[in-house]
Design an enzyme around this catalytic site. Structure first.
Site, PDB file in Angstrom:
ATOM      1  CE1 TYR A 139     -70.124 -74.743 -46.596  1.00  0.00           C
ATOM      2  CE2 TYR A 139     -69.530 -72.716 -45.732  1.00  0.00           C
ATOM      3  CZ  TYR A 139     -70.773 -73.814 -46.030  1.00  0.00           C
ATOM      4  OH  TYR A 139     -72.002 -73.388 -45.944  1.00  0.00           O
ATOM      5  CG  ASP A 223     -82.129 -82.638 -37.477  1.00  0.00           C
ATOM      6  OD1 ASP A 223     -80.998 -82.714 -36.713  1.00  0.00           O
ATOM      7  OD2 ASP A 223     -82.577 -83.796 -37.902  1.00  0.00           O
ATOM      8  CG  ASP A 247     -72.640 -70.262 -44.472  1.00  0.00           C
ATOM      9  OD1 ASP A 247     -73.358 -69.187 -44.280  1.00  0.00           O
ATOM     10  OD2 ASP A 247     -72.450 -70.618 -45.463  1.00  0.00           O
ATOM     11  CG  ASP A 251     -77.136 -66.280 -43.371  1.00  0.00           C
ATOM     12  OD1 ASP A 251     -76.462 -65.424 -42.664  1.00  0.00           O
ATOM     13  OD2 ASP A 251     -77.221 -66.336 -44.591  1.00  0.00           O
TER      14      ASP A 251
END
Ligand code: NAD
Length: 357
Positions: A139, A223, A247, A251
């Site tokens: 990012y 994963d 991130d 969530d």
């Protein structure tokens, strides 16, 4: 204890007021003093000053021991210029405080397990903490926007870069916090493919064997971690991961709790820490007194634990929430028949009263 309050927009002021009631009751019970400095951030700051993060807000936040934030944004500011959007205030304050460590706990209690999209027997009892690196990685690496390359083909790229000190400081935090929990760290990477992940895994493993042999370390590919979170969230204690994986996984984990109104967060650096619910300003329910303040109240408990090392007061807030839930009180988002529906401020008062019993 000097706290800068940034209630922000939408439900922000309502949930922050409820959290202040609880913090004041906690201060009274445990005998510490709190002073508040309320400042503007987000849409309300744009309305009052033309910018989403006024200088006075930064000065106050930097001088404070901790910052409590409600939420920012809303449809009123959806069409303002990109450089003055409310979210700029959010990113700006995180940057100004140099916050490199993001903490997102996720607990599924017996009172809320029925709200989880997972089967109750899988979700109930999950109690994990995601420790996410917040200022490095892809990012913040070099972004090469879409352009035509030498062969005339359109291409774009983003650079993932981590340094040893960046990994060491976040891993140290995860190991230390695991010592105060159940002693397990799951480090998440993609070391079968990425060089940064191979370095991440090497450094984390070195640190565990050298300084934290008492901590059980498991390495998982991202994963697999995404699958394990929904197959068996109870297997996790502390999840340590980089900016982008954190991130996404945080969530995913938050949905398991069943209501976004239950989830607190902390962002820490070397100075002032920032505490905020993970949800937004919920413009659809703002001003109605029906927002759930528990995520913000739990953020206050995190503030006491991580910025002030006040473990008993933090535990007392969490215990008071359990007592109030046990008595059947719920805000609208958690309500079901047979329980007692209460408003945002009533929920804050009930928890405050419970603390003072
Ligand atoms: P949101 O989190 O505000 O709301 C999503 C849904 O969850 C809505 O139905 C809302 O009513 C509900 N909800 C959220 N918090 C709740 C609570 N405490 N109690 C009960 N219900 C709750 O997300 P959104 O609708 O995508 O965004 C609304 C605004 O908030 C946007 O302007 C967005 O940019 C902003 N936002 C801010 C933050 C932040 O300040 N950290 C984070 C996310 C979104």
């Amino acid at each position: 204890m000097k706290i800068t309050l940034l209630p922000g927009d939408g439900i922000g002021p309502e949930i922050v007021d409820a959290a202040i009631a609880v913090l004041n009751a906690t201060a009274k019970k445990f005998g510490f003093d709190v002073t508040y400095d309320k400042q503007l951030l987000g849409g309300c700051a744009i309305d009052a000053t033309g910018v989403p993060m006024p200088e006075a807000t930064v000065v106050s936040a930097k001088a404070a021991d901790a910052v409590l934030l409600g939420a920012v944004g809303g449809p009123k500011w959806d069409n303002v210029a990109p450089e003055v959007r409310p979210e700029k205030g959010l990113l700006g304050i995180r940057k100004a405080l140099g916050l490199y460590c993001n903490l997102r706990p996720m607990v599924v209690s017996k009172f809320t397990a029925y709200l989880s999209p997972l089967k109750t027997e899988i979700a109930e009892g999950a109690d994990l903490l995601i420790v996410r690196e917040l200022t490095g990685g892809i990012y913040f690496g070099e972004h090469n926007e879409a352009h035509l390359n030498a062969q005339g083909i359109e291409e774009a790229s983003d650079v993932e870069l981590y340094t040893r000190p960046e990994i060491e400081r976040i891993a140290k935090f995860a190991f230390e916090v695991a010592r105060k929990r159940r002693g397990k760290v799951t480090s998440v990477d993609k070391s079968n493919v990425l060089g940064t992940s191979r370095m991440w895994r090497k450094i984390v493993s070195e640190m565990q064997s050298k300084n934290y042999p008492d901590i059980e370390l498991t390495n998982l590919y991202v994963d697999n971690c995404a699958m394990q979170l929904v197959l068996n969230p109870r297997q996790f204690d502390v999840i340590l991961t980089n900016n982008m994986f954190g991130d996404i996984l945080s969530d995913e984990a938050s949905t398991i709790a069943g209501s976004i109104g239950l989830l607190p967060s902390a962002s820490l650096g070397d100075g002032t820490g920032l505490y905020e619910p993970i949800h937004g300003s919920a413009p659809d329910i703002a001003g109605q007194g029906i927002a759930n303040p528990l995520a913000t109240i739990l953020s206050v408990a995190m503030m006491l634990r991580y910025s002030f090392d006040l473990i008993d007061p933090a535990n007392a807030i969490e215990a008071a929430i359990i007592c109030v839930m046990d008595q059947g009180y719920r805000t609208s988002d958690l309500y079901k028949e047979g329980l007692t529906k209460v408003s945002t401020s009533e929920m804050g008062c009930l928890i405050a009263q419970e603390l003072l019993i």
